[in-house]
Design an enzyme around this catalytic site. Structure first.
Site, PDB file in Angstrom:
ATOM      1  N   ARG A   1     -43.686  47.142 -57.708  1.00 15.00           N
ATOM      2  CA  ARG A   1     -43.542  48.385 -56.943  1.00 15.00           C
ATOM      3  C   ARG A   1     -42.250  49.076 -57.391  1.00 15.00           C
ATOM      4  O   ARG A   1     -41.160  48.685 -57.004  1.00 15.00           O
ATOM      5  CB  ARG A   1     -43.511  48.077 -55.443  1.00 15.00           C
ATOM      6  CG  ARG A   1     -43.055  49.262 -54.606  1.00 15.00           C
ATOM      7  CD  ARG A   1     -43.215  49.045 -53.127  1.00 15.00           C
ATOM      8  NE  ARG A   1     -42.528  47.888 -52.590  1.00 15.00           N
ATOM      9  CZ  ARG A   1     -41.223  47.812 -52.308  1.00 15.00           C
ATOM     10  NH1 ARG A   1     -40.422  48.834 -52.591  1.00 15.00           N
ATOM     11  NH2 ARG A   1     -40.717  46.725 -51.777  1.00 15.00           N
TER      12      ARG A   1
ATOM     13  N   HIS B   1     -41.090  50.809 -50.472  1.00 16.27           N
ATOM     14  CA  HIS B   1     -42.252  50.280 -49.766  1.00 16.27           C
ATOM     15  C   HIS B   1     -43.042  51.427 -49.132  1.00 16.27           C
ATOM     16  O   HIS B   1     -44.259  51.516 -49.259  1.00 16.27           O
ATOM     17  CB  HIS B   1     -41.807  49.286 -48.704  1.00 16.27           C
ATOM     18  CG  HIS B   1     -42.908  48.774 -47.848  1.00 16.27           C
ATOM     19  ND1 HIS B   1     -43.864  47.904 -48.316  1.00 16.27           N
ATOM     20  CD2 HIS B   1     -43.217  49.019 -46.547  1.00 16.27           C
ATOM     21  CE1 HIS B   1     -44.723  47.632 -47.343  1.00 16.27           C
ATOM     22  NE2 HIS B   1     -44.350  48.296 -46.269  1.00 16.27           N
TER      23      HIS B   1
ATOM     24  N   TYR C   1     -31.796  46.283 -51.181  1.00 15.73           N
ATOM     25  CA  TYR C   1     -32.170  44.870 -51.370  1.00 15.73           C
ATOM     26  C   TYR C   1     -32.602  44.537 -52.796  1.00 15.73           C
ATOM     27  O   TYR C   1     -32.830  43.375 -53.108  1.00 15.73           O
ATOM     28  CB  TYR C   1     -33.296  44.486 -50.403  1.00 15.73           C
ATOM     29  CG  TYR C   1     -34.542  45.354 -50.488  1.00 15.73           C
ATOM     30  CD1 TYR C   1     -35.510  45.150 -51.474  1.00 15.73           C
ATOM     31  CD2 TYR C   1     -34.755  46.381 -49.576  1.00 15.73           C
ATOM     32  CE1 TYR C   1     -36.639  45.946 -51.557  1.00 15.73           C
ATOM     33  CE2 TYR C   1     -35.887  47.176 -49.641  1.00 15.73           C
ATOM     34  CZ  TYR C   1     -36.834  46.965 -50.627  1.00 15.73           C
ATOM     35  OH  TYR C   1     -37.946  47.755 -50.710  1.00 15.73           O
TER      36      TYR C   1
END
Length: 374
Positions: A264, A268, A277
């Site tokens: 990805r 998200h 992160y």
């Protein structure tokens, strides 16, 4: 603390299979080659076009959200090959059960572009009629669609048909109980369902390496389900793996599990900030494995993708994006009474009483219609 998304090299029988390398080179694989021996250069160009178009849809929808026209959008950037390769292997009578990110699959199934973003604009509770295109509307509850797909596949089996169901889910969903229950049930009754896991390495901010210390495809063996692990950025390998699973299902071989190892590249959802992160170097490493760029390199080397053709494909993608934007901006806001629509499939006195009370409440406002007072 930096947490690496991780990548498992696989184990016996679980190597990550490629047919097109990240450098755009076609390589042979004895297990998957037979499933794509009919795929010609022109077919690859069509797959390339599909990926370019859905990336353009994704970019436009993300822009619409940033401009306040959509409430939320789940980007698919980087996962184009996994979605196009699998979707183009399906027949029209196969039934798709997806999560919220499979907008590329929806495009292949023929979803109207306005219906694609209707829910994300907040204009409807559902985007389209599932039976018009044999694809359920997106499931937001993580992993629940695997149960739906398994149940539908049992119906196919009972009807004696040779179609199949396919459930799309991410790596994070494999940690949900619903997925394990679906795998148990599918294996017990040997139903014609494909479990298609897009391992994009991050379940929001949770790395796949923390969720599982073996390749996710390896989990299927514990349920007695055959699996394949393929390079999810290789559209040809994904097409071959999905055809393999479909053939098993149609022949009465039962369920299959495919792990498409992809990445990805975006957030998200548009409400997420992956820089909090995810290491930037990891993203750059995966950009070098871009699914569109590698196929373009292969097609250019074969002389079937020149500048004129690329321009034509880009123009089509822009046309689709304009249609998407126009459809989004043209959506009329639903009236307040719409909240009572489609709650039950048949009339319900309890709901009708609520609607009547609400209507009288709205009518009690001075001046204008009930809708104007909302």
């Amino acid at each position: 603390m930096k947490r690496n998304g991780g990548d498992h090299s696989g184990g016996p029988g679980l190597e990550t299979i490629q047919l097109i390398t990240e450098h755009g080179t076609r390589v042979e694989h004895p297990e998957l080659d037979p499933w794509v021996e009919d795929v010609r250069d022109e077919d690859l160009v069509k797959l390339y076009e599909d990926m370019v178009v859905i990336r353009r849809i994704d970019i436009e929808a993300t822009a619409l959200q940033r401009q306040g026209e959509l409430a939320l959008w789940p980007p698919l950037l980087g996962q184009e090959a996994a979605q196009i390769g699998s979707a183009r292997a399906l027949r029209t009578d196969d039934f798709v059960f997806s999560s919220y990110r499979e907008n590329g699959v929806a495009y292949c199934r023929g979803v109207d572009l306005t219906d694609l973003i209707r829910v994300w604009r907040g204009n409807a509770s559902s985007g389209w009629d599932p039976y018009e295109i044999n694809m359920a509307t997106p499931q937001i509850i993580i992993g629940a669609q695997t149960l739906h797909a398994t149940g539908y596949a049992l119906g196919i089996q009972q009807d004696g048909a040779d179609s199949a169901a396919i459930a799309y889910f991410g790596d994070g969903a494999t940690s949900e109980g619903d997925v394990s229950e679906a795998l148990v049930f599918a294996a017990s009754f040997q139903v014609p369902v494909i479990f298609f896991c897009q391992n994009n390495h991050w379940a929001i901010s949770e790395p796949a390496g923390l969720q599982s210390h073996i390749p996710l495809a390896g989990r299927a063996a514990g349920f007695g389900i055959p699996s394949l692990r393929v390079d999810g950025n290789d559209v040809l390998a994904v097409l071959a793996a999905t055809r393999w699973a479909l053939a098993r299902a149609r022949a009465g071989g039962g369920p299959s599990f495919i792990e498409a190892v992809t990445y990805r590249m975006g957030p998200h959802t548009t409400a997420d900030d992956p820089t909090r992160y995810r290491d930037a170097n990891e993203l750059e490493d995966w950009r070098a494995k871009d699914p569109i760029a590698r196929l373009a390199t292969l097609l250019e080397s074969r002389g079937v993708l020149d500048a004129a053709r690329e321009e034509a494909i880009a123009a089509k993608a822009d046309d689709v994006a304009r249609e998407l934007r126009a459809g989004c901006l043209g959506l009329a806001d639903p009236g307040p009474e719409a909240v009572f629509a489609h709650v039950y499939s048949t009339p319900n006195s309890w709901l009708e009483r609520q609607a009547g009370n609400y209507g009288r409440y709205l009518a009690g406002f001075a001046g204008g219609s009930a809708e104007e007072n909302i």
